[in-house]
Design a protein around this motif. Structure first.
Motif, short mmCIF file in Angstrom:
data_model
loop_
_atom_site.label_atom_id
_atom_site.label_comp_id
_atom_site.label_asym_id
_atom_site.label_seq_id
_atom_site.Cartn_x
_atom_site.Cartn_y
_atom_site.Cartn_z
N VAL A 148 33.38 39.59 38.96
CA VAL A 148 34.06 38.40 39.47
C VAL A 148 33.36 37.16 38.91
CG1 VAL A 148 34.87 37.16 41.51
CG2 VAL A 148 34.54 39.66 41.60
N ASP A 149 34.09 36.37 38.12
CA ASP A 149 33.52 35.15 37.52
C ASP A 149 34.68 34.24 37.12
OD1 ASP A 149 32.14 33.21 36.01
OD2 ASP A 149 30.66 34.67 35.35
N ASP A 150 34.61 32.95 37.49
CA ASP A 150 35.67 32.04 37.11
C ASP A 150 35.61 31.69 35.62
OD1 ASP A 150 33.24 30.64 37.85
OD2 ASP A 150 34.35 28.78 37.51
N GLN A 152 36.20 33.08 32.42
CA GLN A 152 36.88 34.27 31.96
C GLN A 152 36.16 34.92 30.78
OE1 GLN A 152 41.12 33.86 31.53
NE2 GLN A 152 41.31 35.66 30.22
N TYR A 173 39.05 36.59 38.23
CA TYR A 173 38.58 35.27 37.83
C TYR A 173 38.55 34.26 38.97
CZ TYR A 173 39.76 37.59 33.45
OH TYR A 173 39.86 38.51 32.43
N ASP A 174 38.86 34.71 40.19
CA ASP A 174 38.74 33.85 41.36
C ASP A 174 38.62 34.74 42.59
OD1 ASP A 174 41.46 34.42 42.46
OD2 ASP A 174 42.13 33.32 40.69
N ALA A 175 38.27 34.13 43.72
CA ALA A 175 38.01 34.90 44.93
C ALA A 175 39.26 35.60 45.45
CB ALA A 175 37.43 33.98 46.01
N HIS A 177 41.91 36.68 43.84
CA HIS A 177 42.21 37.85 43.01
C HIS A 177 41.19 38.95 43.26
CE1 HIS A 177 42.85 39.60 38.71
NE2 HIS A 177 43.51 40.28 39.63
N MET A 196 31.43 29.35 42.08
CA MET A 196 32.86 29.41 41.79
C MET A 196 33.57 28.37 42.63
SD MET A 196 33.77 33.48 41.40
CE MET A 196 33.34 33.90 43.09
N PRO A 197 34.71 27.86 42.18
CA PRO A 197 35.44 26.86 42.96
C PRO A 197 36.00 27.44 44.25
CG PRO A 197 36.73 27.55 41.05
CD PRO A 197 35.37 28.16 40.89
N GLN A 198 36.05 26.64 45.28
CA GLN A 198 36.64 26.96 46.58
C GLN A 198 35.79 27.93 47.40
OE1 GLN A 198 40.59 28.23 45.36
NE2 GLN A 198 41.39 26.15 45.66
#
Length: 262
Positions: A148-150, A152, A173-175, A177, A196-198
């Protein structure tokens, strides 16, 4: 038989042995540790397809490989090709086991490298040995992994490296997902980017751990920022690693992961 430890010479050896017309072909084989993983996989596959029984062994000089790594990799490739091969720690033990697998009408072939093993010294080894002397070499650990990593590119690069080690690897690529995919695949290991964002990697780890399947998963934070900001964040994961993370280092983590059941 001396062979050059590549796919072409392995295929030629097997065809020659088959042409002798014996009932079954029992093969004891190895390869030096400096061969590429793809070469070891191909030799393992060919041995599985060309022999009726196979015992892979470790050469004396492993060329920097871990004990059991070469034999285990070739055995895994043979298993993927439909043949359950055995492994032994050295040529003498492999020759003994191959002889045990032989019937009177079979052909036994020991495939090795000229000068790498003293073939003349192996014949006296065909006598009873203690079980611990012929213990199988464990196969490399393979895991179902979610990266898991924003970023890519970073996620895809790490995933490709882990796939080359034989793992089943998925990426998110986001939480959101990551949560959706985790529910479907129930990963054994989750590698979480911290920033990561958010939703941070630590918060995502807490959500994953709350799932029934997540209690036994190995959650690893991957960050370039050093130590967790709080004890709560540190407690959310089993381990924190600094970027860049090498696949070889992760292999050791996967093999020793306390939360993994096997």
């Amino acid at each position: 038989v001396d062979y050059a430890h590549n796919a072409a010479s392995c295929q030629a050896l097997l065809e020659t042995a088959r042409a002798l017309g014996r009932a079954r072909l029992v093969l004891a084989a190895s390869a030096p540790g400096d061969r590429r993983d793809t070469d070891l996989d191909e030799i393992g596959r060919l041995c599985a397809q060309g022999a009726d029984a196979v015992v892979f062994y470790e050469m004396t000089d492993r060329r920097g490989r871990a004990p059991g790594e070469v034999a285990g990799r070739m055995a895994a490739a043979a298993a993927a090709a439909g043949r359950n091969a055995e492994t032994r720690l050295d040529a003498a033990a492999a020759l003994l086991r191959a002889a045990e697998l032989c019937n009177p009408a079979d052909l036994l072939v020991l495939a090795c490298a000229s000068g790498a093993e003293d073939l003349a010294s192996l014949a006296p080894q065909l006598q009873p040995m203690r079980p611990e002397e012929i213990a199988p070499v464990p196969l490399p650990v393979r895991r179902r992994v979610l990266v898991v990593d924003d970023n890519q590119d970073a996620a895809d690069a790490l995933a490709a490296s882990l796939r080359s080690e034989g793992h089943e690897v998925h990426t998110a690529y986001d939480a959101a997902h990551a949560l959706e995919m985790s529910e479907r695949i129930h990963p054994e290991v989750v590698l979480l980017d911290v920033v990561m964002p958010q939703v941070t990697g630590y918060e995502l780890a807490r959500r994953l751990r709350a799932e029934p399947w997540g209690r036994d998963a190995l959650l690893v934070a991957v960050t370039g920022w050093g130590r967790p900001d709080s004890e709560e964040d540190g407690a959310a994961v089993d381990l924190q690693l600094s970027k860049p993370v090498r696949a070889a280092a992760l292999q050791e983590v996967f093999a020793a992961g306390a939360r993994l059941a096997h």
